[in-house]
Motif scaffolding. Structure first.
Motif, PDB file in Angstrom:
ATOM      1  N   ILE A   1       0.866  -1.175   0.000  1.00  0.00           N
ATOM      2  CA  ILE A   1       0.000   0.000   0.000  1.00  0.00           C
ATOM      3  C   ILE A   1       0.906   1.229   0.000  1.00  0.00           C
ATOM      4  CG2 ILE A   1      -1.855   1.229   1.178  1.00  0.00           C
ATOM      5  CD1 ILE A   1      -2.530  -1.321   2.692  1.00  0.00           C
ATOM      6  N   THR A   2       0.684   2.096  -0.965  1.00  0.00           N
ATOM      7  CA  THR A   2       1.420   3.369  -0.970  1.00  0.00           C
ATOM      8  C   THR A   2       0.468   4.504  -0.609  1.00  0.00           C
ATOM      9  OG1 THR A   2       1.082   3.301  -3.373  1.00  0.00           O
ATOM     10  CG2 THR A   2       3.310   2.926  -2.577  1.00  0.00           C
ATOM     11  N   VAL A   3       1.016   5.455   0.141  1.00  0.00           N
ATOM     12  CA  VAL A   3       0.254   6.649   0.508  1.00  0.00           C
ATOM     13  C   VAL A   3       1.078   7.867   0.080  1.00  0.00           C
ATOM     14  CG1 VAL A   3      -0.772   7.968   2.402  1.00  0.00           C
ATOM     15  CG2 VAL A   3      -0.760   5.463   2.487  1.00  0.00           C
ATOM     16  N   ALA A   4       0.504   8.660  -0.818  1.00  0.00           N
ATOM     17  CA  ALA A   4       1.209   9.850  -1.303  1.00  0.00           C
ATOM     18  C   ALA A   4       1.230  10.921  -0.225  1.00  0.00           C
ATOM     19  CB  ALA A   4       0.514  10.395  -2.557  1.00  0.00           C
ATOM     20  N   GLU A   5       2.401  11.482   0.002  1.00  0.00           N
ATOM     21  CA  GLU A   5       2.545  12.557   0.976  1.00  0.00           C
ATOM     22  C   GLU A   5       2.611  13.895   0.228  1.00  0.00           C
ATOM     23  OE1 GLU A   5       2.051  11.349   4.379  1.00  0.00           O
ATOM     24  OE2 GLU A   5       4.127  11.924   4.880  1.00  0.00           O
ATOM     25  N   PRO A   6       2.303  14.987   0.899  1.00  0.00           N
ATOM     26  CA  PRO A   6       2.256  16.286   0.213  1.00  0.00           C
ATOM     27  C   PRO A   6       3.581  16.691  -0.443  1.00  0.00           C
ATOM     28  CG  PRO A   6       1.257  16.440   2.394  1.00  0.00           C
ATOM     29  CD  PRO A   6       1.883  15.091   2.295  1.00  0.00           C
ATOM     30  N   ASP A   7       4.694  16.171   0.059  1.00  0.00           N
ATOM     31  CA  ASP A   7       5.989  16.587  -0.484  1.00  0.00           C
ATOM     32  C   ASP A   7       6.449  15.739  -1.661  1.00  0.00           C
ATOM     33  OD1 ASP A   7       6.557  14.180   0.667  1.00  0.00           O
ATOM     34  OD2 ASP A   7       8.133  14.911   2.011  1.00  0.00           O
ATOM     35  N   GLY A   8       5.543  14.914  -2.199  1.00  0.00           N
ATOM     36  CA  GLY A   8       5.919  14.129  -3.366  1.00  0.00           C
ATOM     37  C   GLY A   8       6.573  12.801  -3.034  1.00  0.00           C
ATOM     38  N   THR A   9       6.754  12.499  -1.752  1.00  0.00           N
ATOM     39  CA  THR A   9       7.260  11.178  -1.365  1.00  0.00           C
ATOM     40  C   THR A   9       6.076  10.267  -1.058  1.00  0.00           C
ATOM     41  OG1 THR A   9       7.370  11.737   0.982  1.00  0.00           O
ATOM     42  CG2 THR A   9       9.313  12.260  -0.375  1.00  0.00           C
ATOM     43  N   PHE A  10       6.387   9.011  -0.788  1.00  0.00           N
ATOM     44  CA  PHE A  10       5.342   8.027  -0.534  1.00  0.00           C
ATOM     45  C   PHE A  10       5.686   7.178   0.681  1.00  0.00           C
ATOM     46  CE2 PHE A  10       5.543   9.023  -4.990  1.00  0.00           C
ATOM     47  CZ  PHE A  10       4.218   9.276  -5.317  1.00  0.00           C
ATOM     48  N   LEU A  11       4.718   6.947   1.530  1.00  0.00           N
ATOM     49  CA  LEU A  11       4.869   5.952   2.597  1.00  0.00           C
ATOM     50  C   LEU A  11       4.449   4.602   2.028  1.00  0.00           C
ATOM     51  CD1 LEU A  11       3.354   7.904   5.621  1.00  0.00           C
ATOM     52  CD2 LEU A  11       5.778   7.628   4.999  1.00  0.00           C
ATOM     53  N   ILE A  12       5.098   3.540   2.488  1.00  0.00           N
ATOM     54  CA  ILE A  12       4.761   2.193   2.011  1.00  0.00           C
ATOM     55  C   ILE A  12       5.148   1.182   3.082  1.00  0.00           C
ATOM     56  CG2 ILE A  12       6.981   2.002   0.780  1.00  0.00           C
ATOM     57  CD1 ILE A  12       5.523   0.265  -1.335  1.00  0.00           C
TER      58      ILE A  12
END
Lengths: 268, 268, 268, 268
Positions: free
Chosen positions: A53-64
């Protein structure tokens, strides 16, 4: 409610009371993602360590969630961060080679924050059957429209061109059955992706039971589902919170270890 | 990763990060076998006290779970050692009379370290149906090739000649469905045998669900599975470790009682 | 083994070693019956508070689980004793009106010590289907012969004449499917009744899965089952002990409260 | 028995003994409702946070589980009270908009104290199949008569006219299958509603298993069920108490927080 829930104009009128306790503690993004992994594992998204599962963060990075761990063990401290090329920039674990598929979708769909793939139990059955399961009840119909049935996948999720082809096939849709390979669900946030993921599994499970019995009567009148389908856009009130709360109740360690959390549990 | 994992050249490149904790503690051979019994029990290898797993040791002896105990209770301290004739030479429990089948296979297959037999839930269904389940998804296809369907078994596993016949039927293959009698899986180590055993059960379960629905579309193009099948030889990264870790998390006693262990738990 | 197991001449030769711990603690008759209720509940004998098990005692009385409690909560202290007319003579609970069925069987079958009736999950399916499930694997074939299919039951188990008719229908057999009403199993002791009860449920469950798939190949050659069927008479080595041990491990209170017990747990 | 059970003239004769412990502690109405929610969740009434149960109080108000919580987490302290218009007058949570359906039934049926709706697992399958499941065993036949099959539901449970139409369709009956939308069960008290709800789910589950096997023999002679059906009116002795007791045993917090309770647990 003390905990923030997604703005839903109907809810202010229908549910004005604050509740006996907060529906959820305040959660960091990492905690929310760890809870999401665990909640879906319980619903049938449980093919060992498969699925991300990826979650887009406001700074253009992704949590996974990390490559190494199963969805039912991940804690907030285990969540990693990757940049737009899928390179790990935070956290101690490694990222799945399948991250390319997620990134290809995020690149095309700036309306989305969440992209998930797994081999859910009932989703797999229909993905191997070449058909989209009909909508046999109101719960199955909470998310409008049929999943894309994407049948040109050729065996790998790490090649860039295949990832782009899959993202292309998803188009502007909400979800997909990947032929012989499970499901794909996206959402504007975790609440929406959660509702879509559990709705898809419910729809697949019920349809199997109805069709093996042999006399199914699917819902065909779209008006029947008008109210139910408001849930996809506005959120099903209180549902995600209840399912996340269950995970915290059954194993509070899920919240541990996020240095930015108000609940500063020690890492296991 | 601090814990040793099987050498996999791709992994060094794809997963260079050490991880937030060791994937597993250092395990003795007995601990690894006890964990293997428990992990497979959870996957459907759970016909009461049926089933045995032998692990060939470098000195020509074999570790095996005892006859008396169920797979979900065995600890490292319970594992026994037999010599090449199946005589117990270490440990306090007894050995199953069915050990002859295992020894017959080990005798013919020096490429193998692990031989397992049990009556798994979904494996049994197909073993009674006279057919090998088709491959309906990528996960089912991680292990290349169909199981041998061995249909000449005549009721007992303790006669030497029957054991030899079964070993003959297995030949150089990876796995078998024993007609009306469950499954048989071998591997070069526990990681490989684990992947094969869970893949077989997954394949059997999914195929039943797809075929009772009635419109299965099996995978027939071998190219589709090319990447997935690398797992059988190289190991599916991190999978065995996650499943073993789950057993330790749910009942740490599984590791107890091995005098050679770094984790010197007291025997229960 | 330190705990007594049923005399089995083969076992003395095949399993001479004493074991790392006793297979079971010494159990009173009440403790054994409470464990039996719990072990069967876990196997699918779980229709709420339905079902009773009688154990004939040497003095002509019978131990039985009380009417009021579910099988998964009963402890040794809850077991009651009735006389040959079904009147409670020991214990604080009440006896089911269905005890007449049990007494009618005990009266005709002095070779038996144990009589049990319940509505097991898979037994019910076949009892409603008008057919005896074929034997699709070796485990299903551990008990020789088909269950009696008794189809003249007329709705009540408390009338004396109906109880006698049911006892008559059972005759000298081991087990029965009661049409639209579950199963009936008898045995010379709890070990034998346990093996028969779990074998029946296994046979019913497997046969359903095989026949819904549609291509079952039942075992028809009796020679195939010759060795397996020795278990019914001699006992399946170590099986009952493992299943009883599991209940003690998961909830040691099951043994509590029997004043004659060596393990003098306090009543809950 | 020390705890009050519903007056049943047969029971005084058949079960005169007081029992080793009270079947249940004395329960407040809120505790009983919280237990009922949990017991049904365990039986398959588990569609996330769907479903509500109303209990009519002598003063014309109604107790109901809150909108925000799942049935498996609710405690006595969470139960809210609404007036005859569905306005919350006690408790801190909010009421479901679907309360109108419950109130419409209570308005027409003063013989009832309990009204429940949910999307139970097996109830849903038949509700989507357009058929009422036949009675395939005695347990399924404990409640006389077929559920109403109500097929004119048009997608929402919050509109007043739809609620009235549903109440009209139920008429003087005990239960209904709502087409593509789950089940509806009513009762004169929680014991009766509990028996009906678990009987409906059992009947739906068994019938599915029997009919997928393909050779069902339903019970058609009403005389067969004469004794079993006494349970619906008189109560199935001890059944509700055992199921409620199980919930208390597994999570005693279910009783907490009711200020009127003899067991004054602290709110979580």
């Amino acid at each position: 409610m003390k905990a923030p829930i997604r703005s839903n104009p109907m809810l202010e009128k229908l549910a004005p009371r604050p509740g006996r306790f907060a529906l959820l503690p305040e959660l960091t993004a990492r905690q929310e993602l760890a809870l999401f992994c665990r909640a879906l594992h319980r619903e049938g998204y449980d093919d060992h360590i498969a699925g991300h599962i990826t979650v887009a963060e406001p700074d253009g990075t992704f949590l996974i969630n990390p490559w190494e761990l199963a969805w039912d063990e991940v804690t907030a401290a285990d969540i990693i961060r990757v940049d737009g090329d899928g390179i790990v920039i935070e956290g101690q674990w490694n990222v799945t080679p399948a991250v390319g598929l997620h990134l290809a979708v995020h690149k095309k769909r700036h309306d989305l924050k969440v992209v998930l793939h797994n081999h859910s139990r009932w989703g797999l059955v229909w993905s191997a059957s070449g058909r989209v399961p009909p909508v046999y009840d109101q719960t199955s119909g909470q998310v409008e429209g049929d999943p894309v049935f994407y049948d040109e996948y050729a065996g790998s999720v790490d090649g860039a061109s295949e990832a782009e082809a899959a993202a292309e096939a998803l188009g502007q849709e909400k979800w997909a059955l990947l032929k012989n390979h499970g499901v794909f669900v996206v959402g504007k946030d975790i609440r929406q992706a959660h509702l879509r993921a559990i709705t898809l599994e419910h729809r697949c499970r019920l349809a199997w039971h109805v069709e093996t019995l042999g006399e199914g009567q699917p819902i065909t009148d779209p008006e029947t589902l008008r109210v139910a389908q408001m849930s996809d856009d506005l959120g099903f009130p209180f549902l995600w919170e209840a399912m996340a709360r269950k995970e915290i109740r059954l194993d509070p360690r899920v919240l541990q270890g996020d240095p930015t959390s108000a609940i500063k549990g020690k890492a296991k």
